[in-house]
Design a protein around this motif. Structure first.
Motif, short mmCIF file in Angstrom:
data_model
loop_
_atom_site.label_atom_id
_atom_site.label_comp_id
_atom_site.label_asym_id
_atom_site.label_seq_id
_atom_site.Cartn_x
_atom_site.Cartn_y
_atom_site.Cartn_z
N MET B 1 -9.95 -16.86 5.82
CA MET B 1 -8.84 -16.82 4.32
C MET B 1 -8.29 -15.21 4.00
O MET B 1 -9.46 -13.84 4.50
N LEU B 2 -7.22 -15.41 4.18
CA LEU B 2 -6.52 -13.58 3.73
C LEU B 2 -6.56 -13.24 2.57
O LEU B 2 -6.95 -13.87 1.20
N TYR B 3 -7.18 -12.00 1.86
CA TYR B 3 -6.53 -11.23 0.76
C TYR B 3 -5.24 -11.03 0.66
O TYR B 3 -4.51 -10.79 1.29
N THR B 4 -4.99 -11.35 -0.64
CA THR B 4 -3.16 -11.42 -0.87
C THR B 4 -3.57 -9.96 -1.89
O THR B 4 -2.82 -11.05 -3.65
N PRO B 5 -4.05 -9.21 -2.24
CA PRO B 5 -3.84 -8.00 -3.57
C PRO B 5 -2.10 -7.70 -3.63
O PRO B 5 -1.96 -8.31 -2.48
N SER B 6 -2.44 -7.17 -5.28
CA SER B 6 -0.52 -6.77 -5.19
C SER B 6 -0.45 -5.59 -4.28
O SER B 6 -1.31 -4.72 -4.08
N SER B 7 0.75 -5.36 -4.19
CA SER B 7 1.11 -4.01 -3.71
C SER B 7 1.27 -2.61 -4.91
O SER B 7 0.90 -3.12 -6.43
N PRO B 8 0.85 -1.35 -4.09
CA PRO B 8 1.10 -0.64 -2.89
C PRO B 8 -0.66 -1.73 -2.36
O PRO B 8 -1.31 -1.66 -3.02
N HIS B 9 -0.47 -1.31 -1.16
CA HIS B 9 -1.99 -1.67 -0.27
C HIS B 9 -1.77 -0.41 -0.30
O HIS B 9 -3.23 -0.17 0.77
N PHE B 10 -0.94 0.45 0.26
CA PHE B 10 -1.69 2.19 0.33
C PHE B 10 -2.24 2.85 -0.58
O PHE B 10 -1.78 2.67 -1.66
N HIS B 11 -3.40 3.65 -0.86
CA HIS B 11 -3.61 4.32 -1.65
C HIS B 11 -4.14 5.74 -1.08
O HIS B 11 -4.98 5.55 0.08
N ALA B 12 -3.69 6.50 -2.01
CA ALA B 12 -4.01 8.03 -1.28
C ALA B 12 -5.55 7.86 -1.88
O ALA B 12 -6.30 7.43 -2.21
N THR B 14 -8.07 9.81 -3.92
CA THR B 14 -8.38 10.08 -4.69
C THR B 14 -8.98 9.14 -5.03
O THR B 14 -9.56 7.50 -5.78
N SER B 15 -10.09 9.92 -6.26
CA SER B 15 -11.14 9.04 -7.06
C SER B 15 -10.93 9.80 -8.17
O SER B 15 -10.80 10.82 -8.62
#
Lengths: 553, 340
Positions: B1-12, B14-15
């Motif tokens: 099963m593939l995850y299909t989250p919305s873009s962007p897929h990159f994340h800095a 940070t929190s």
């Protein structure tokens, strides 16, 4: 040459992750079947001109353009059309769409091609555009807008600058970089053709300063070609440097108006991959049937491949010696703007520049944790290259206050993902904006439909009133004529009988009308003039219905 | 099963937690100097504040049925407690800080919707409430002729805070802060030169001890700007406004109006400018809006300090400007690219 640049506001420095940059362009094996969506570009989908069972040659047209903003589709290799059917296509929603399925015969036999290598200088721009259109060329940078349309700025535009966009600012993607390193002459020749097509005074090939090899290769090719009006410009590596409006600002300092086109500020922008495709179309007559993609991320073999349009993604991944079952996410495009596909059998299309595989090995490609509340830190606004207020857009999108999101210019958002990238609360901001945009579109469509219905109703009312008035007028004339006649003869009995007949007829008509609900068409006993009138009214009605049907489409 | 989250897929990387931790780190030098000059009491107050804050936060999260881990761990409540602990007299009785922190967390934060939804800076709401309700406890600071660390051991400080003070002993050691002292003395028709000569409260350019603490907060704040956690607009606008107003009045009558440098380094000016006023949740967020927000705070601080009824004006100035932040943001919306 040192050129003054005008860096755009905002943007983010992202990890480049260009591991694939070291790998030369390779060719994968021929897949078992090619899935060719009819709608790979912005505009109207193309229409098949082949039948299942038909054998086609490599480069043969298999679907024709249906509109000005549309392009034809060509067979990527020789083989047999096995079906024209709905199949999963590369789309964020995982939807299905009409595709032509082609089974390659392995012979790769070319359709006869016509080169314009010698005479393109003599062709006028519109003829060049036609060649480009007939080759099925669309923007290969991602949006897929038909290049021939983009190259036609209209008679009023005064284009002085042609920018070849080679920034390739998204992380991971290296296909343009490799093309420039390996085929710099093609890039330059393509640029010369484009320059001729848009009659630009100067040409700039813009690439991020993290691709020095490509820049050198291009500069060498320019020297060898002996052209003086093409310059290679290195722009700062900051995402989204390759955004069209951002790049135009960086190079020229000009600001393309909101919802405007680059031509309005005298610029035309073309992607470098598109430029090479155009070169091949003119030089060899080759239509756009293959493209170069990067297959990267968590794959065993990083690569840049020249793949046939229609090649299933699963085939491409297998060619990279990677087991598809290990992957948790496959992104078509880059990690900033690409979308995760639902099905690995979707085909690579003209706009696919990268297949990014994620098996969870790279911490930069996390699956987002649950979002925290917005702490209004404003990091999003600092990085927005459009100077929007991402935070306010988020609040109003979330509250479904769509009218206010428009006040905050949601349709200026280019969905570059910078705000989302820096958000410490990991809020899926872009998703909220997409939601707001699509809701607004849906509502507008609804409004448009109800407007049409209202107009239709009003027109019908108007027509019925008019017909009534015309009828009354005719009766009046008839009566007057009758009176005049009677004035001479005065046959009372005859008159009475006629009157009774008319009354009975009217009675019948009324009854019929109340039964059928349709206005009866009284076609008997009409004068030539009346027949003519009816004919005209019919023609008008048919024309109108036709127009409405067209519109409805 | 593939995850299909919305873009962007990159994340800095940070929190919210990381941001709060960075702010805490920037507070450390100033806090150490506070302990150094004001005694162990500061540290004890800090401990009480954080424990009380976490406790109040946990209870509120439980009542509001919110997940405990992400919110207790985000660091925001620790910062609220930390700020309040730095603002109250180090020898104030324990229930003062507990009451202040609980009020801040329950009323100013969670009743408004929790993290990110508070209209006012919680720490400053807690402080204002304490100042109004318990003026005596809130204005009794240790007299500091020498290093507090030498005069009061850790256990002494604990004894004072936890309700065993020999009243006379504490009274003898306590006094008003310099800002407070100036205010009362000016009310007695004395000139500033006379006031300052007659007291050891005043240091080289601010007030004794406090001026060094202020410098530590200034450095911490500059580091935060460099790290991109806060922006320069609010601190610069606030400090310049305060400086300009103070200069103008100082030029008119140096005997009645303190000099501008004193204003910058006395009281909680630096802590306020870099740490309190820049609290993103309750401040203005647009680039121009931040400047107006800072100007407003700077002006109000001067007005309250000079003519108001309270010795320092940071808390009230920040709270009053918090009120205006949404309006400021609305009228200072930047023009998007392509709309110029």
């Amino acid at each position: 040459m040192i050129r003054k640049l005008f860096p755009f506001i905002g943007g983010v420095k992202v990890a480049s992750e260009k591991q694939a940059a070291a790998y030369a362009i390779s060719a994968p094996e021929l897949p078992d079947k090619l899935i060719l969506p009819l709608h790979q570009h912005i505009g109207s989908p193309s229409e098949p001109v082949v039948e299942p069972g038909q054998r086609v040659l490599k480069g043969e047209k298999i679907a024709r353009a249906t509109d000005y903003v549309s392009v034809p589709l060509h067979a990527p290799t020789s083989g047999t059309i096995i079906a024209i059917t709905d199949s999963s296509v590369a789309h964020p929603s995982g939807m299905q769409d009409q595709c032509i399925i082609l089974e390659p015969d392995g012979e790769d036999q070319w359709y006869p091609l016509q080169s314009h290598a010698e005479d393109f200088h003599q062709l006028d721009p519109s003829a060049l555009r036609n060649l480009i259109r007939n080759a099925g060329i669309v923007g290969l940078g991602g949006a897929g807008f038909p290049s021939s349309v983009k190259l036609n700025p209209g008679p009023d535009a005064n284009i002085d600058t042609l920018i070849i966009n080679a920034s390739e600012c998204e992380p991971y993607i290296t296909c343009d970089d490799r093309v420039m390193q390996e085929r710099p002459d093609d890039v330059i020749q393509g640029t010369i053709i484009l320059k001729h097509a848009v009659s630009a005074e100067q040409c700039v090939i813009a690439l991020e300063d993290n691709k020095p090899e490509a820049a050198q290769a291009l500069e060498l090719a320019i020297q060898e070609a002996g052209v003086s009006d093409i310059t290679v410009v290195r722009v700062p590596t900051i995402y989204p440097a390759g955004g069209e409006k951002q790049l135009i600002h960086t190079i020229t300092g000009r600001i393309v108006p909101s919802h405007g086109l680059p031509a309005q500020v005298g610029v035309i922008c073309q992607n470098v991959g598109t430029t090479v495709a155009i070169y091949r179309a003119i030089q060899f007559g080759e239509p756009l049937i293959s493209r170069i993609i990067s297959v990267t991320g968590d794959v065993e073999q990083q690569s840049n491949m020249e793949v046939l349009v229609g090649t299933p993604v699963s085939h491409v991944i297998k060619q990279s010696k990677t087991t598809t079952s290990e992957l948790r996410r496959v992104i078509m495009g880059g990690p900033m703007m690409g979308f995760a596909i639902h099905d690995l059998d979707v085909p690579v299309v003209k706009t696919t520049n990268c297949v990014l595989c994620d098996a969870g090995k790279n911490p930069n490609l996390p699956l987002k944790p649950a979002a925290m509340p917005c702490i209004r830190c404003g990091a999003c606004a600092d990085v927005c290259p459009v100077k929007l207020m991402p935070q306010q857009l988020y609040w109003y999108s979330r509250a479904e206050e769509f009218d206010i999101t428009r006040e905050y210019h949601i349709f200026d958002c280019i969905e570059c993902g910078c705000c989302d990238y820096v958000c410490p609360s990991q809020i899926p901001l872009v998703q909220y904006y997409r939601y707001a945009k699509s809701e607004i579109w849906a509502r507008e469509e609804e409004n448009r439909k109800s407007d049409i219905a209202r107009e239709r109703h009003e027109f019908r009312q108007f027509r019925m009133d008019r017909e009534k008035a015309e009828k009354a007028q005719r009766h009046k004339q008839k009566r007057a004529a009758l009176k005049a006649q009677q004035g001479e003869e005065k046959p009372d009995a005859d008159k009475e009988a006629k009157r009774a007949a008319i009354l009975a007829a009217m009675e019948r008509a009324k009854e019929k009308k109340s039964h059928s609900g349709v206005q009866p068409k009284n076609t008997e006993n009409l004068t030539e003039e009346q027949k003519q009138q009816i004919k005209e009214a019919d023609a008008r009605r048919i024309a109108r219905q036709q127009a409405e049907r067209e519109k409805g489409k | 099963m593939l995850y299909t989250p919305s873009s962007p897929h990159f994340h800095a990387n940070t929190s919210v937690r990381k941001i709060m931790m960075t702010v805490m780190l920037a507070l450390v030098p100033g806090t150490i100097l506070s302990v150094w000059f004001l005694g162990w009491g500061v540290l004890i107050q800090l401990g009480i504040a954080i424990i009380a804050g976490l406790f109040a936060e946990a209870i509120m999260l439980f009542i509001r049925r919110r997940p405990l881990t992400p919110f207790l761990g985000d660091g925001s409540v620790v910062l609220t407690g930390w700020f309040l602990a730095l603002c109250i007299p180090p020898t104030a009785p324990w229930w003062i800080i507990v009451f202040g922190v609980v009020f801040a967390v329950v009323i100013a934060k969670h009743l408004y919707g929790g993290l990110g939804y508070n209209l006012f800076n919680p720490a400053m709401i807690g402080y204002a409430m304490l100042l109004i309700s318990f003026p005596k406890e809130m204005t009794q600071w240790l007299n500091l002729p020498a290093l507090a660390l030498d005069n009061m051991s850790f256990s002494d400080a604990g004894r004072v805070i936890f309700g065993n003070p020999v009243a006379t002993e504490l009274d003898a050691m306590s006094s008003a802060t310099p800002l407070d002292y100036i205010k009362t003395q000016l009310g007695l028709e004395r000139g500033l030169t006379e006031i300052q000569l007659g007291s050891s409260r005043f240091g080289n350019f601010g007030s004794a001890s406090f001026e060094w603490i202020a410098i530590a907060f200034l450095l911490g704040g500059l580091w935060l700007i460099r790290r991109g956690v806060i922006q320069w607009q609010i601190p610069l606008a606030m400090l310049s406004t305060l400086f300009i107003l103070a200069s103008l009045f100082y030029m008119v009558d140096p005997e009645r109006y303190s000099n501008p440098v004193f204003h910058l380094f006395a009281g909680a000016t630096m802590l306020g400018a870099f740490f309190i006023a820049t609290d993103p949740v309750s401040a203005a967020t647009t680039p121009h809006g931040k400047i107006w927000f800072g100007i407003g705070i700077g002006a109000l601080v001067y007005v309250i300090r000079t003519w108001g009824g309270y010795p320092d004006g940071i808390a009230f100035a920040v709270l009053l400007m918090n009120l205006t932040a949404p309006t400021i943001d609305y009228y200072t919306r930047p023009k998007p690219f392509g709309h110029e």
